[in-house]
Design an enzyme around this catalytic site. Sequence first.
Site, PDB file in Angstrom:
ATOM      1  N   ASN A 129       0.852  -1.121   0.054  1.00 36.96           N
ATOM      2  CA  ASN A 129      -0.085   0.149   0.225  1.00 36.96           C
ATOM      3  C   ASN A 129       0.909   1.351   0.130  1.00 36.96           C
ATOM      4  O   ASN A 129       1.344   1.505   1.138  1.00 36.96           O
ATOM      5  CB  ASN A 129      -0.808   0.109   1.022  1.00 36.96           C
ATOM      6  N   LYS A 140       0.208   4.169  -0.341  1.00 40.13           N
ATOM      7  CA  LYS A 140      -0.611   5.604   0.179  1.00 40.13           C
ATOM      8  C   LYS A 140      -0.254   6.680  -0.788  1.00 40.13           C
ATOM      9  O   LYS A 140      -0.334   6.602  -1.768  1.00 40.13           O
ATOM     10  CB  LYS A 140      -0.212   5.700   1.891  1.00 40.13           C
ATOM     11  N   HIS A 160      -9.444   1.319   5.324  1.00 36.30           N
ATOM     12  CA  HIS A 160      -8.102   1.726   5.894  1.00 36.30           C
ATOM     13  C   HIS A 160      -8.528   2.532   6.950  1.00 36.30           C
ATOM     14  O   HIS A 160      -9.310   3.376   6.920  1.00 36.30           O
ATOM     15  CB  HIS A 160      -7.196   2.197   4.769  1.00 36.30           C
ATOM     16  N   GLU A 216      -6.692   4.789   8.012  1.00 33.91           N
ATOM     17  CA  GLU A 216      -6.533   6.202   7.628  1.00 33.91           C
ATOM     18  C   GLU A 216      -7.835   6.987   6.881  1.00 33.91           C
ATOM     19  O   GLU A 216      -8.229   8.064   7.340  1.00 33.91           O
ATOM     20  CB  GLU A 216      -5.178   6.271   6.748  1.00 33.91           C
ATOM     21  N   GLU A 230      -5.260  -4.832  10.590  1.00 34.55           N
ATOM     22  CA  GLU A 230      -4.111  -3.703  10.883  1.00 34.55           C
ATOM     23  C   GLU A 230      -4.396  -3.126  12.256  1.00 34.55           C
ATOM     24  O   GLU A 230      -5.329  -1.979  12.352  1.00 34.55           O
ATOM     25  CB  GLU A 230      -4.152  -2.734   9.637  1.00 34.55           C
ATOM     26  N   GLY A 255       2.787   2.530  10.878  1.00 33.97           N
ATOM     27  CA  GLY A 255       3.933   3.600  10.841  1.00 33.97           C
ATOM     28  C   GLY A 255       4.343   3.792  12.058  1.00 33.97           C
ATOM     29  O   GLY A 255       5.205   4.819  12.261  1.00 33.97           O
ATOM     30  N   SER A 281       3.658  -1.895  10.471  1.00 30.44           N
ATOM     31  CA  SER A 281       5.215  -2.159  10.579  1.00 30.44           C
ATOM     32  C   SER A 281       5.712  -3.591  10.153  1.00 30.44           C
ATOM     33  O   SER A 281       6.447  -3.866  10.786  1.00 30.44           O
ATOM     34  CB  SER A 281       5.174  -1.702  11.927  1.00 30.44           C
TER      35      SER A 281
HETATM   36  P1  13P Z   1       3.330   0.573   7.616  1.00 25.73           P
HETATM   37  O1  13P Z   1       3.656  -1.007   7.184  1.00 25.73           O
HETATM   38  O2  13P Z   1       4.047   1.819   7.276  1.00 25.73           O
HETATM   39  O3  13P Z   1       3.163   0.399   9.209  1.00 25.73           O
HETATM   40  O4  13P Z   1       1.648   1.000   7.298  1.00 25.73           O
HETATM   41  C1  13P Z   1       0.745  -0.311   7.307  1.00 25.73           C
HETATM   42  C2  13P Z   1      -0.306  -0.016   6.613  1.00 25.73           C
HETATM   43  O5  13P Z   1      -1.135   0.810   6.864  1.00 25.73           O
HETATM   44  C3  13P Z   1      -0.562  -0.681   5.350  1.00 25.73           C
HETATM   45  O6  13P Z   1      -1.900  -0.462   4.866  1.00 25.73           O
END
Ligand code: 13P
Length: 253
Positions: free
Chosen positions: A9, A11, A98, A100, A170, A176, A216
């Site tokens: 992903n 983003k 997601h 976010e 997740e 992150g 992560s």
């Molecule tokens: P990270 O791997 O940067 O923690 O992000 C995970 C994520 O949100 C994947 O959709």
Amino acid sequence: MRTKLVVGNWKMNCGIEETKILLESILKNYNGANLNNLLQVCVCPSFTSLSTAFKILESNTIALGAQDVSINDNGAFTGEVSIAMLKELDCQFVIVGHSERRMYFKESDELINKKVKKILENNLTPIICVGETLEQKENNQTKEVIKKQIHGVTNNLSNEDLLKIVIAYEPVWAIGTGKNATPDQAEEVHLFIRKLLTLKSTINVSESISIIYGGSVKPENSKQLVAMENIDGFLVGGASLKSNLFLEIIHSF
Ligand code: 13P
């Protein structure tokens, strides 16, 4: 056997030039033929880079995915991208729900459920994200939160539909932050999700649904995570933007 999946992903990263560089670097060292053929790899660039990625991946086994989709087919919906537009670019996967999007754009389980139905009607695969926040985890609400999300996002899906979805667990506190869930923590929630799906359908259906982990993921933890019975792959954020890290994660299978 369930399909194993590694999804990048990206983003809101990588414009057209960076997309070319990253994908070419992944492809240079990606030897699909050496991988277990039950492993599917997918990348999800931003909307403006999808067309570039589509051309680069055309004759490759790496699939293309989108990071979101509209519930509407076309018309006056400024800023939205329709499923037909994604199909034109041969997207096979769409990430929905997601954290976010839930957090910054206030997406509800009800809206996510509509997106899931739109994706399934069009024969694409939804990657449906669920996960608890740090506060919810600290208040011992993880299972309650996950149960509510799973029920909401899979509302009114038939067994046939359920066979076509992917769930991504997740935990928001692991995204992150560099703090991944331990293999045991993640396995416990994945097993819980599978049990919820069994209650919604049958054991045969729930045993066929891929449940992937995100938060992560990096080469240092991917091997131990994927060794767990109910972890069927990864949704990778930061580490999917570095070809060497992404490839190492792919090769942990
Ligand atoms: P990270 O791997 O940067 O923690 O992000 C995970 C994520 O949100 C994947 O959709």
